[in-house]
Design a protein around this motif. Sequence first.
Motif, PDB file in Angstrom:
ATOM      1  N   GLU A 189      12.840   9.251  -8.499  1.00 49.27           N
ATOM      2  CA  GLU A 189      12.952   9.247  -9.666  1.00 49.27           C
ATOM      3  C   GLU A 189      13.584   8.318 -10.542  1.00 49.27           C
ATOM      4  N   ASN A 190      14.181   7.216  -9.646  1.00 52.76           N
ATOM      5  CA  ASN A 190      14.821   6.318 -10.414  1.00 52.76           C
ATOM      6  C   ASN A 190      13.705   4.940 -10.058  1.00 52.76           C
ATOM      7  N   LYS A 191      12.505   5.059  -9.735  1.00 53.09           N
ATOM      8  CA  LYS A 191      11.434   4.047  -9.279  1.00 53.09           C
ATOM      9  C   LYS A 191      10.500   4.078 -10.244  1.00 53.09           C
ATOM     10  N   HIS A 192       9.823   2.855 -10.578  1.00 56.24           N
ATOM     11  CA  HIS A 192       8.690   2.661 -11.230  1.00 56.24           C
ATOM     12  C   HIS A 192       7.400   3.185 -10.473  1.00 56.24           C
ATOM     13  N   LYS A 193       6.594   4.322 -10.922  1.00 56.80           N
ATOM     14  CA  LYS A 193       5.656   4.704 -10.151  1.00 56.80           C
ATOM     15  C   LYS A 193       4.273   3.878 -10.473  1.00 56.80           C
ATOM     16  N   LEU A 194       3.603   3.075  -9.638  1.00 59.23           N
ATOM     17  CA  LEU A 194       2.565   2.149  -9.951  1.00 59.23           C
ATOM     18  C   LEU A 194       1.307   2.944  -9.399  1.00 59.23           C
ATOM     19  N   THR A 195       1.335   3.706  -8.157  1.00 55.53           N
ATOM     20  CA  THR A 195       0.452   4.479  -7.819  1.00 55.53           C
ATOM     21  C   THR A 195       1.049   5.757  -7.252  1.00 55.53           C
ATOM     22  N   GLU A 196       0.199   6.468  -6.453  1.00 59.51           N
ATOM     23  CA  GLU A 196       0.583   7.796  -5.983  1.00 59.51           C
ATOM     24  C   GLU A 196       1.493   7.343  -4.513  1.00 59.51           C
ATOM     25  N   LEU A 219      10.517  -4.714  -8.534  1.00 65.36           N
ATOM     26  CA  LEU A 219       9.179  -5.000  -9.330  1.00 65.36           C
ATOM     27  C   LEU A 219       9.324  -6.315  -9.798  1.00 65.36           C
ATOM     28  N   ALA A 220      10.453  -7.089  -9.973  1.00 65.79           N
ATOM     29  CA  ALA A 220      10.586  -8.167 -10.090  1.00 65.79           C
ATOM     30  C   ALA A 220      10.039  -9.176  -9.061  1.00 65.79           C
ATOM     31  N   GLN A 221      10.432  -8.975  -7.609  1.00 68.76           N
ATOM     32  CA  GLN A 221       9.820  -9.634  -6.753  1.00 68.76           C
ATOM     33  C   GLN A 221       8.361  -9.590  -6.417  1.00 68.76           C
ATOM     34  N   VAL A 222       7.849  -8.530  -6.754  1.00 67.47           N
ATOM     35  CA  VAL A 222       6.362  -8.227  -6.873  1.00 67.47           C
ATOM     36  C   VAL A 222       5.671  -9.024  -7.813  1.00 67.47           C
ATOM     37  N   GLN A 223       6.345  -9.160  -8.933  1.00 65.05           N
ATOM     38  CA  GLN A 223       5.940 -10.180 -10.157  1.00 65.05           C
ATOM     39  C   GLN A 223       6.110 -11.584  -9.570  1.00 65.05           C
ATOM     40  N   GLU A 224       6.790 -11.759  -9.045  1.00 67.35           N
ATOM     41  CA  GLU A 224       7.091 -13.301  -8.459  1.00 67.35           C
ATOM     42  C   GLU A 224       5.698 -13.397  -7.155  1.00 67.35           C
ATOM     43  N   ILE A 225       5.678 -12.285  -6.353  1.00 65.31           N
ATOM     44  CA  ILE A 225       4.739 -12.629  -5.289  1.00 65.31           C
ATOM     45  C   ILE A 225       3.157 -12.861  -5.936  1.00 65.31           C
ATOM     46  N   PRO A 236      -6.921  -5.667  -7.249  1.00 61.85           N
ATOM     47  CA  PRO A 236      -5.783  -6.786  -7.554  1.00 61.85           C
ATOM     48  C   PRO A 236      -4.345  -6.195  -7.927  1.00 61.85           C
ATOM     49  N   PHE A 237      -3.363  -6.597  -7.197  1.00 59.44           N
ATOM     50  CA  PHE A 237      -2.004  -6.010  -7.571  1.00 59.44           C
ATOM     51  C   PHE A 237      -1.536  -5.996  -8.855  1.00 59.44           C
ATOM     52  N   GLU A 238      -2.150  -7.322  -9.412  1.00 55.17           N
ATOM     53  CA  GLU A 238      -1.736  -7.731 -10.922  1.00 55.17           C
ATOM     54  C   GLU A 238      -2.257  -6.616 -11.979  1.00 55.17           C
ATOM     55  N   SER A 239      -3.232  -6.068 -11.589  1.00 52.95           N
ATOM     56  CA  SER A 239      -3.849  -4.830 -12.525  1.00 52.95           C
ATOM     57  C   SER A 239      -2.718  -3.476 -12.605  1.00 52.95           C
ATOM     58  N   LEU A 240      -2.217  -3.462 -11.485  1.00 57.13           N
ATOM     59  CA  LEU A 240      -1.175  -2.449 -11.398  1.00 57.13           C
ATOM     60  C   LEU A 240       0.288  -2.588 -12.097  1.00 57.13           C
ATOM     61  N   LEU A 241       0.389  -3.836 -11.993  1.00 61.00           N
ATOM     62  CA  LEU A 241       1.482  -4.694 -12.715  1.00 61.00           C
ATOM     63  C   LEU A 241       1.244  -4.345 -14.317  1.00 61.00           C
ATOM     64  N   LYS A 242       0.097  -4.534 -14.661  1.00 66.36           N
ATOM     65  CA  LYS A 242      -0.263  -4.433 -16.096  1.00 66.36           C
ATOM     66  C   LYS A 242      -0.651  -3.066 -16.605  1.00 66.36           C
ATOM     67  N   GLY A 243      -0.497  -2.053 -15.713  1.00 69.89           N
ATOM     68  CA  GLY A 243      -0.673  -0.488 -15.936  1.00 69.89           C
ATOM     69  C   GLY A 243      -2.174  -0.044 -15.969  1.00 69.89           C
ATOM     70  N   GLU A 244      -3.090  -1.030 -15.445  1.00 69.44           N
ATOM     71  CA  GLU A 244      -4.347  -0.565 -15.610  1.00 69.44           C
ATOM     72  C   GLU A 244      -4.916   0.358 -14.447  1.00 69.44           C
ATOM     73  N   ALA A 293       0.576  -1.115   0.053  1.00 70.79           N
ATOM     74  CA  ALA A 293       0.077   0.014  -0.061  1.00 70.79           C
ATOM     75  C   ALA A 293       0.854   1.285   0.069  1.00 70.79           C
ATOM     76  N   ASN A 294       1.989   1.393   0.790  1.00 76.35           N
ATOM     77  CA  ASN A 294       2.498   2.635   0.852  1.00 76.35           C
ATOM     78  C   ASN A 294       4.205   2.089   0.940  1.00 76.35           C
ATOM     79  N   VAL A 295       4.757   2.340  -0.371  1.00 79.75           N
ATOM     80  CA  VAL A 295       6.144   1.952  -0.374  1.00 79.75           C
ATOM     81  C   VAL A 295       6.966   2.829  -1.179  1.00 79.75           C
ATOM     82  N   GLY A 296       8.365   3.147  -0.972  1.00 83.44           N
ATOM     83  CA  GLY A 296       9.053   3.826  -2.011  1.00 83.44           C
ATOM     84  C   GLY A 296       9.097   5.196  -1.910  1.00 83.44           C
TER      85      GLY A 296
END
Length: 161
Positions: free
Chosen positions: A112-119, A128-134, A153-161, A102-105
């Motif tokens: 600036e060197n991270k992928h923003k999935l949400t605010e 990101l690789a670890q989250v994909q395995e989780i 579903p976290f998967e939707s964030l990984l897909k950019g939805e 929920a809140n990390v990063g």
Amino acid sequence: MMRVDDRLIHGQVALLWTKQLGLNRIIVANDKAAASDIQKNALLLAAPAGVKVAVVPVDKAIKMANDPRGAHFKMLLLVNNVGDLYKIVKGVEPGNTKVDIANVGRVSGDIENKHKLTETVYLNDDELAQVQEINGLAKNFVYQPLPTDSPKPFESLLKGE
């Protein structure tokens, strides 16, 4: 529930999540906090009355989560980084346990060197690789900042939805 939150125990956890989940146990799994009496005591003071809290190293949290005596407790296993969550999910059969990032990063900086999935979720390449395995291991892997928010579903964030 397993949750990643940069802030560990704070107002949302102490008041909202504890009430929503009917918690009677919180396990803070963090090697640094477990080794620091000052940080451990601050986390214990932040916990709500009537809820037992353990601040332990990640390896001990895995043992506690796997202990069958804990099955009758309503427990929140709380970490403040994706690497610790990854280690725990690999060491504990998550089954239908809700796994919530929920809140990390943001607190650790370098966003600036991270992928923003949400605010509230910023991940580096390794995270990101670890989250994909989780995502492949946990059946109920969500993004839910507050208990009043609908879990996504976290998967939707990984897909950019």
